[in-house]
Design a protein around this motif. Structure first.
Motif, PDB file in Angstrom:
ATOM      1  N   GLY A 149      18.263  41.121  51.262  1.00  0.00           N
ATOM      2  CA  GLY A 149      18.159  39.466  50.864  1.00  0.00           C
ATOM      3  C   GLY A 149      16.365  40.062  50.141  1.00  0.00           C
ATOM      4  N   THR A 150      15.622  38.790  50.383  1.00  0.00           N
ATOM      5  CA  THR A 150      13.682  38.865  49.872  1.00  0.00           C
ATOM      6  C   THR A 150      13.099  38.604  50.864  1.00  0.00           C
ATOM      7  N   TYR A 151      11.831  39.836  50.329  1.00  0.00           N
ATOM      8  CA  TYR A 151      10.441  40.150  52.000  1.00  0.00           C
ATOM      9  C   TYR A 151       9.387  39.575  51.362  1.00  0.00           C
ATOM     10  N   GLU A 152       8.540  39.209  51.946  1.00  0.00           N
ATOM     11  CA  GLU A 152       7.068  38.589  51.388  1.00  0.00           C
ATOM     12  C   GLU A 152       6.449  40.130  51.386  1.00  0.00           C
ATOM     13  N   PRO A 153       5.754  40.323  50.648  1.00  0.00           N
ATOM     14  CA  PRO A 153       5.079  41.275  51.268  1.00  0.00           C
ATOM     15  C   PRO A 153       4.424  41.437  52.297  1.00  0.00           C
TER      16      PRO A 153
ATOM     17  N   TRP B  19      10.249  45.456  44.802  1.00  0.00           N
ATOM     18  CA  TRP B  19       8.971  44.185  44.486  1.00  0.00           C
ATOM     19  C   TRP B  19      10.033  43.520  45.347  1.00  0.00           C
ATOM     20  N   SER B  20      11.355  42.584  45.331  1.00  0.00           N
ATOM     21  CA  SER B  20      12.466  41.915  45.712  1.00  0.00           C
ATOM     22  C   SER B  20      11.863  41.883  47.357  1.00  0.00           C
ATOM     23  N   LEU B  21      11.524  43.005  47.718  1.00  0.00           N
ATOM     24  CA  LEU B  21      11.479  43.517  49.458  1.00  0.00           C
ATOM     25  C   LEU B  21       9.878  43.314  49.641  1.00  0.00           C
ATOM     26  N   GLY B  22       9.067  43.383  48.858  1.00  0.00           N
ATOM     27  CA  GLY B  22       7.757  42.635  49.442  1.00  0.00           C
ATOM     28  C   GLY B  22       7.238  43.900  49.115  1.00  0.00           C
ATOM     29  N   LEU B  23       8.185  45.503  47.937  1.00  0.00           N
ATOM     30  CA  LEU B  23       7.217  46.806  48.390  1.00  0.00           C
ATOM     31  C   LEU B  23       5.996  46.957  47.590  1.00  0.00           C
ATOM     32  N   SER B  24       5.078  47.243  47.207  1.00  0.00           N
ATOM     33  CA  SER B  24       4.786  47.632  45.857  1.00  0.00           C
ATOM     34  C   SER B  24       5.059  49.192  45.335  1.00  0.00           C
ATOM     35  N   VAL B  25       4.756  49.015  43.938  1.00  0.00           N
ATOM     36  CA  VAL B  25       5.763  50.510  42.911  1.00  0.00           C
ATOM     37  C   VAL B  25       4.453  51.366  42.985  1.00  0.00           C
ATOM     38  N   ALA B  26       4.581  52.871  43.477  1.00  0.00           N
ATOM     39  CA  ALA B  26       3.659  53.483  43.003  1.00  0.00           C
ATOM     40  C   ALA B  26       4.571  54.354  41.905  1.00  0.00           C
TER      41      ALA B  26
ATOM     42  N   ALA C 238      11.391  54.468  49.142  1.00  0.00           N
ATOM     43  CA  ALA C 238      12.788  53.785  47.676  1.00  0.00           C
ATOM     44  C   ALA C 238      14.291  54.680  48.489  1.00  0.00           C
ATOM     45  N   ALA C 239      14.584  55.320  49.067  1.00  0.00           N
ATOM     46  CA  ALA C 239      15.455  55.462  49.695  1.00  0.00           C
ATOM     47  C   ALA C 239      15.636  54.549  50.890  1.00  0.00           C
ATOM     48  N   ILE C 240      15.240  53.969  51.695  1.00  0.00           N
ATOM     49  CA  ILE C 240      15.026  53.040  52.741  1.00  0.00           C
ATOM     50  C   ILE C 240      14.221  52.019  52.742  1.00  0.00           C
ATOM     51  N   ALA C 241      14.834  51.210  51.411  1.00  0.00           N
ATOM     52  CA  ALA C 241      13.874  50.103  50.786  1.00  0.00           C
ATOM     53  C   ALA C 241      13.678  49.086  51.825  1.00  0.00           C
ATOM     54  N   PRO C 242      15.228  48.777  51.714  1.00  0.00           N
ATOM     55  CA  PRO C 242      15.255  47.407  53.106  1.00  0.00           C
ATOM     56  C   PRO C 242      14.857  47.543  54.726  1.00  0.00           C
ATOM     57  N   ALA C 243      15.363  48.738  54.972  1.00  0.00           N
ATOM     58  CA  ALA C 243      14.290  49.098  56.266  1.00  0.00           C
ATOM     59  C   ALA C 243      13.178  48.580  56.282  1.00  0.00           C
ATOM     60  N   ALA C 244      12.442  49.296  55.111  1.00  0.00           N
ATOM     61  CA  ALA C 244      10.880  49.108  55.619  1.00  0.00           C
ATOM     62  C   ALA C 244      10.618  47.972  55.338  1.00  0.00           C
ATOM     63  N   ALA C 245      11.489  47.582  54.539  1.00  0.00           N
ATOM     64  CA  ALA C 245      10.969  45.875  54.623  1.00  0.00           C
ATOM     65  C   ALA C 245      10.962  45.325  56.221  1.00  0.00           C
ATOM     66  N   ALA C 246      12.280  45.836  56.324  1.00  0.00           N
ATOM     67  CA  ALA C 246      12.532  44.541  57.431  1.00  0.00           C
ATOM     68  C   ALA C 246      11.262  45.525  59.038  1.00  0.00           C
ATOM     69  N   ALA C 247      11.369  46.546  58.688  1.00  0.00           N
ATOM     70  CA  ALA C 247      10.019  47.545  59.647  1.00  0.00           C
ATOM     71  C   ALA C 247       8.928  47.043  59.686  1.00  0.00           C
ATOM     72  N   LEU C 248       8.377  46.718  58.180  1.00  0.00           N
ATOM     73  CA  LEU C 248       7.454  46.159  57.926  1.00  0.00           C
ATOM     74  C   LEU C 248       6.862  44.350  58.702  1.00  0.00           C
ATOM     75  N   GLU C 249       7.734  43.893  58.748  1.00  0.00           N
ATOM     76  CA  GLU C 249       8.276  42.388  58.991  1.00  0.00           C
ATOM     77  C   GLU C 249       7.712  42.176  60.064  1.00  0.00           C
ATOM     78  N   ALA C 250       8.808  42.818  60.728  1.00  0.00           N
ATOM     79  CA  ALA C 250       8.568  43.040  62.354  1.00  0.00           C
ATOM     80  C   ALA C 250       7.664  43.585  62.838  1.00  0.00           C
ATOM     81  N   LEU C 251       6.467  44.760  62.175  1.00  0.00           N
ATOM     82  CA  LEU C 251       5.456  45.050  62.645  1.00  0.00           C
ATOM     83  C   LEU C 251       3.914  43.488  62.292  1.00  0.00           C
ATOM     84  N   ASP C 252       4.571  42.842  61.015  1.00  0.00           N
ATOM     85  CA  ASP C 252       3.454  41.320  61.282  1.00  0.00           C
ATOM     86  C   ASP C 252       3.344  40.744  61.924  1.00  0.00           C
ATOM     87  N   ASP C 253       5.026  40.563  62.516  1.00  0.00           N
ATOM     88  CA  ASP C 253       4.917  39.444  63.467  1.00  0.00           C
ATOM     89  C   ASP C 253       4.725  40.107  65.198  1.00  0.00           C
TER      90      ASP C 253
END
Length: 392
Positions: free
Chosen positions: A25-29, A70-77, A283-298
């Motif tokens: 899915g998509t995530y907010e930053p 970007w769709s997962l809310g991650l920035s790009v280096a 870059a390798a675990i992008a969906p997991a990183a997005a989900a974990a960061l969302e949980a941290l925000d919450d």
């Protein structure tokens, strides 16, 4: 669903997939952390990307992968060591990569937020010929690349430089170079400390073989230029050393963890401070990183740990010694997950890891839930194994 996988002791064994893919899915930053994924480049399968040849890039899939991040809310280096700076990506291709990626970023709705365009670009000295250069040549090379970042409007990441490491005789030489560059940037920069396990040519960076002395040098540099430094990315793979440095930074200067072994605890932080993220493993675990960061925000630390914990063995596998071949694992997973048509890499770097190593990467990626389409992943890896002489 399964296949036959090679093992580290020369056997082949049956393997059944066990993982549950992390929800797509998509995530907010993230609101509570800045999180950059250092992105790789996709080699053109019809180009001559053999060792020593100029990089031929598949631009369609390279840029699509950035849109995925970007769709997962991650920035790009962009144009970092993950993109094979100094290991297959030449300066001509780097310039085009930076221009194309930055031009892409503003068109994507996820690129607006706390990080501006949500893209930062590597500024280095890798256009210099091999061999020891003088400090003036190093400064000029940095300035050329910094000018490109300024031209395209991207935040610069002042990458650790092999040429500077070879030319500098003392910490004051580093200060001369960095003071010059920091005074020229129109926006706060991200500094970059890459340990020698990532690049042996960077041994003794900041002018000392002692990491304690080197830390003192970089802290002094940041204190003297605090308004010009957004943060520093640290990739030393020592969590305690990163925390100690983090606690010495002036208020408002970020520590961007580049520790691909200990990122969950460093990003979570402690009662004093936390690390933000600038990681190749993202870059390798992008969906997991997005989900974990969302949980941290919450504030859901239980879910944060549950999502991130199984990715750590995978990260330690991908970044195992010789660490500089971690890019092979990043591209391997991108291929398994359908983000690129083939498992080729610029500079022929797909040969940097063995089939048994990749098989263990596959097992751990499955366990971490980052094989987003398990059936596709099995089909693709089975094809590679057959080509490699393994009855899969």
């Amino acid at each position: 669903m399964g296949l036959r996988l090679p093992t580290g002791d020369g056997r082949v064994e049956d393997y059944r997939l066990i993982g549950e893919p992390v929800a797509q899915g998509t995530y907010e930053p993230a609101r509570s952390r800045l999180a950059f994924a250092a992105a790789h480049v996709v080699a053109d399968p019809l180009g001559d990307n053999s060792p020593g040849r100029p990089a031929v890039i598949d631009w369609e899939h390279t840029l699509e992968f950035r849109r995925h991040l970007w769709s997962l809310g991650l920035s790009v280096a962009e144009a970092m060591d993950t993109a094979q700076r100094g290991m297959g990506l030449d300066w001509t291709a780097t310039q085009e990569l930076i221009r194309r990626s930055v031009a892409e970023a503003p068109t994507h709705p996820r690129t607006v937020g706390a990080a501006g365009k949500r893209i930062a670009v590597g500024v280095g000295t890798d256009q210099l010929p091999t061999g020891v250069q003088g400090l003036d040549a190093v400064i000029a090379a940095y300035e050329e690349q910094l000018a490109l970042a300024e031209e395209v409007g991207a935040q610069p990441i002042l990458m650790a430089s092999r040429a500077l490491c070879a030319a500098a005789a003392a910490p004051d030489d580093y200060r001369k170079v960095y003071d010059r560059l920091l005074g020229q940037s129109s926006r706060p920069v991200i500094l970059h400390w890459l340990g020698s396990m990532f690049d042996p040519a960077l041994e003794g960076y900041w002018g000392s073989d002692s990491l304690d002395t080197a830390t003192d040098v970089v802290v002094d540099l940041i204190n003297e230029n605090a308004g010009r430094v957004d943060g520093i990315k640290v990739s030393l793979l020592e969590a305690s050393r990163e925390v100690a440095l983090r606690n010495r930074l002036p208020e408002g200067v970020r520590l961007y963890t580049g520790d691909d072994f200990n990122y969950p605890e460093l990003i979570r932080g402690d009662e004093t401070r936390h690390s933000d993220a600038l990681l190749g493993i993202f870059a390798a675990i992008a969906p997991a990183a997005a989900a974990a960061l969302e949980a941290l925000d919450d504030g859901d630390l239980t879910k944060y740990e549950e999502v991130f914990a199984p990715t750590v063995p995978l990260a330690r596998q991908i970044f195992s010694a010789p660490t500089y071949y971690y890019k092979t694992g990043i591209a391997f997973l991108a291929w398994l997950n359908g983000h690129q048509p083939g498992f080729g890499m610029v500079g022929g770097l797909q040969t940097g890891r063995s089939l048994p190593h990749l098989a263990e990467t596959f097992r751990l990626a499955d366990a971490a839930g980052v094989l987003t389409d398990p059936e596709l992943a099995v089909t693709r890896f089975r094809q590679l194994l057959v080509v490699g002489g393994v009855d899969a």
